[in-house]
Write an enzyme that holds these catalytic residues in place. Structure first.
Site, PDB file in Angstrom:
ATOM      1  N   MET A   2     -36.432 -59.701  63.816  1.00 13.91           N
ATOM      2  CA  MET A   2     -36.021 -60.258  65.098  1.00 13.91           C
ATOM      3  C   MET A   2     -37.173 -60.161  66.107  1.00 13.91           C
ATOM      4  O   MET A   2     -37.863 -59.145  66.166  1.00 13.91           O
ATOM      5  CB  MET A   2     -34.805 -59.469  65.588  1.00 13.91           C
ATOM      6  CG  MET A   2     -34.041 -60.066  66.718  1.00 13.91           C
ATOM      7  SD  MET A   2     -32.557 -59.038  67.012  1.00 13.91           S
ATOM      8  CE  MET A   2     -31.772 -59.978  68.309  1.00 13.91           C
ATOM      9  N   HIS A  24     -34.468 -57.716  60.424  1.00 12.65           N
ATOM     10  CA  HIS A  24     -33.690 -58.896  60.022  1.00 12.65           C
ATOM     11  C   HIS A  24     -34.361 -59.655  58.881  1.00 12.65           C
ATOM     12  O   HIS A  24     -33.737 -60.473  58.209  1.00 12.65           O
ATOM     13  CB  HIS A  24     -33.503 -59.819  61.235  1.00 12.65           C
ATOM     14  CG  HIS A  24     -32.361 -60.764  61.104  1.00 12.65           C
ATOM     15  ND1 HIS A  24     -31.995 -61.649  62.094  1.00 12.65           N
ATOM     16  CD2 HIS A  24     -31.474 -60.978  60.105  1.00 12.65           C
ATOM     17  CE1 HIS A  24     -30.951 -62.356  61.710  1.00 12.65           C
ATOM     18  NE2 HIS A  24     -30.617 -61.970  60.494  1.00 12.65           N
ATOM     19  N   ASP A  69     -47.342 -44.186  72.658  1.00 10.85           N
ATOM     20  CA  ASP A  69     -46.745 -45.480  72.337  1.00 10.85           C
ATOM     21  C   ASP A  69     -45.663 -45.832  73.359  1.00 10.85           C
ATOM     22  O   ASP A  69     -44.601 -45.218  73.383  1.00 10.85           O
ATOM     23  CB  ASP A  69     -46.141 -45.434  70.926  1.00 10.85           C
ATOM     24  CG  ASP A  69     -45.704 -46.804  70.437  1.00 10.85           C
ATOM     25  OD1 ASP A  69     -45.587 -47.734  71.264  1.00 10.85           O
ATOM     26  OD2 ASP A  69     -45.476 -46.950  69.221  1.00 10.85           O
ATOM     27  N   GLN A  75     -46.663 -50.714  64.148  1.00 11.58           N
ATOM     28  CA  GLN A  75     -46.756 -51.054  65.559  1.00 11.58           C
ATOM     29  C   GLN A  75     -46.293 -49.869  66.404  1.00 11.58           C
ATOM     30  O   GLN A  75     -45.603 -48.985  65.904  1.00 11.58           O
ATOM     31  CB  GLN A  75     -45.886 -52.283  65.869  1.00 11.58           C
ATOM     32  CG  GLN A  75     -46.352 -53.569  65.230  1.00 11.58           C
ATOM     33  CD  GLN A  75     -47.573 -54.187  65.924  1.00 11.58           C
ATOM     34  OE1 GLN A  75     -48.147 -53.600  66.844  1.00 11.58           O
ATOM     35  NE2 GLN A  75     -47.970 -55.360  65.454  1.00 11.58           N
ATOM     36  N   LEU A  92     -50.036 -47.120  66.474  1.00 11.87           N
ATOM     37  CA  LEU A  92     -49.650 -45.828  67.045  1.00 11.87           C
ATOM     38  C   LEU A  92     -48.387 -45.329  66.359  1.00 11.87           C
ATOM     39  O   LEU A  92     -47.300 -45.866  66.556  1.00 11.87           O
ATOM     40  CB  LEU A  92     -49.406 -45.963  68.556  1.00 11.87           C
ATOM     41  CG  LEU A  92     -50.638 -46.259  69.404  1.00 11.87           C
ATOM     42  CD1 LEU A  92     -50.241 -46.558  70.840  1.00 11.87           C
ATOM     43  CD2 LEU A  92     -51.616 -45.082  69.353  1.00 11.87           C
ATOM     44  N   ASP A 134     -49.212 -42.498  56.929  1.00 16.76           N
ATOM     45  CA  ASP A 134     -49.607 -43.747  57.561  1.00 16.76           C
ATOM     46  C   ASP A 134     -48.748 -44.874  56.978  1.00 16.76           C
ATOM     47  O   ASP A 134     -48.653 -45.017  55.751  1.00 16.76           O
ATOM     48  CB  ASP A 134     -51.088 -44.006  57.254  1.00 16.76           C
ATOM     49  CG  ASP A 134     -51.644 -45.217  57.979  1.00 16.76           C
ATOM     50  OD1 ASP A 134     -50.909 -46.207  58.150  1.00 16.76           O
ATOM     51  OD2 ASP A 134     -52.824 -45.175  58.364  1.00 16.76           O
TER      52      ASP A 134
END
Length: 306
Positions: A45, A110, A231, A278, A282, A289
């Site tokens: 989304m 989604h 973040d 994202q 961060l 990772d």
């Protein structure tokens, strides 16, 4: 106090220097992610392929390609129903499969149900479906907004934002937040699961079938929310996570709802955006990772002959 500060500084130094060390002594085989069929990424989304040089799957595709994978990033409506998004995805999958035979679909949020739609109507094109942080049994956030007094305002703002995202990413799709929200409600998800039940757990928090119609099913997701103080998106996800009460979630999707097929892991310390690396990479310094999780999964697909 000084000892505590030194310990924290050392921990941060180790955490930030680890990627550099890995670059110098990287022993990962060059064909580690060289799957038989290409990896096809399906956004969620408010998603896109790339805007102003920033990819939705931040650094993921490049990292997979570095170790041998063929990777395609697709684009579907940022906001629309699961079926409408699936219909937009279908011709892209057909074009890729025409070259490679089949595809390994990986969908975030989604994008998971969107990928499942392709596996339901054209299993001959799909080798595997992997969902990442997808609400297969709905999300309380969608339940809260859909049909509420705030829905009209949310739809106006959401469609405007979705339209801007689509314009900047040259998608060319109409936006429909209301249909998108309904698809992600508990009721909307149940209706879609009746249409495409393969891989969906029959119990509240179990595993689904590992395969159906020649398609393998996998999933993974997170249960972190506030994972990196730098973040800014963590604040938003911290707010939306309140709709879950005491249930574990990634800010938008509950731990049990993201389970599908063979569950690789459902409790990474990642929030909904960390799952796609994202914002701008961060994520928690004390968790794997996200790019490594995708590489490991591509290797898993490779070893399974997919």
């Amino acid at each position: 106090m000084k000892a505590w500060i030194k310990a924290m500084a050392l921990a941060l130094t180790v955490a930030w220097s680890a990627p550099s060390a890995a670059w110098w002594w990287d022993s990962t085989p060059s064909d580690y992610t060289d799957t038989r069929y290409p990896v096809v990424l399906v956004h969620g989304m408010f998603g896109f392929d790339s805007i102003a040089g920033v990819d939705y799957w931040y650094g993921v595709a490049e990292d997979l390609r570095k170790y041998g994978a063929d990777v395609y990033t697709t684009q579907v409506p940022a906001l629309d129903s699961t079926i409408a998004r699936g219909e937009a995805l279908l011709p892209q999958v057909q074009a890729i499969a025409a070259v490679h035979g089949k595809v390994n679909l990986i969908g975030h949020s989604h994008g998971g149900p969107t990928a499942r739609y392709i596996a339901r109507i054209r299993p001959d094109l799909v080798a595997s479906v992997t969902s990442v942080g997808s609400p297969h049994k709905g999300s309380p956030v969608a339940d809260l907004i859909y049909g509420s007094p705030a829905e009209s305002l949310a739809a106006s703002l959401g469609n405007a934002l979705g339209g801007l995202i689509d314009l900047l990413s040259s998608g060319g799709y109409n936006q429909d937040l209301r249909s998108s929200l309904y698809s992600l409600t508990t009721q909307g998800s149940a209706e879609f699961n009746s249409f495409a039940p393969a891989g969906v757990p029959a119990t509240a928090c179990g595993e689904g079938a590992y395969s159906a119609n020649g398609v393998r099913f996998y999933s993974w997701g997170g249960t972190g929310v506030l994972t990196n103080v730098l973040d800014p998106s963590d604040a938003l996800l911290g707010t939306t996570s309140l709709t879950f009460g005491f249930s574990q979630n990634d800010g938008l999707v509950g731990r049990c709802s993201n389970r599908f097929g063979k569950v690789i892991r459902d409790n990474y310390f990642m929030n909904h955006l960390d799952e796609i690396n994202q914002a701008l990479g961060l994520h928690s310094l004390f968790e794997t990772d996200p790019k490594s999780v995708y590489k490991q999964h591509a290797n898993r697909l490779r070893n399974a002959g997919l």
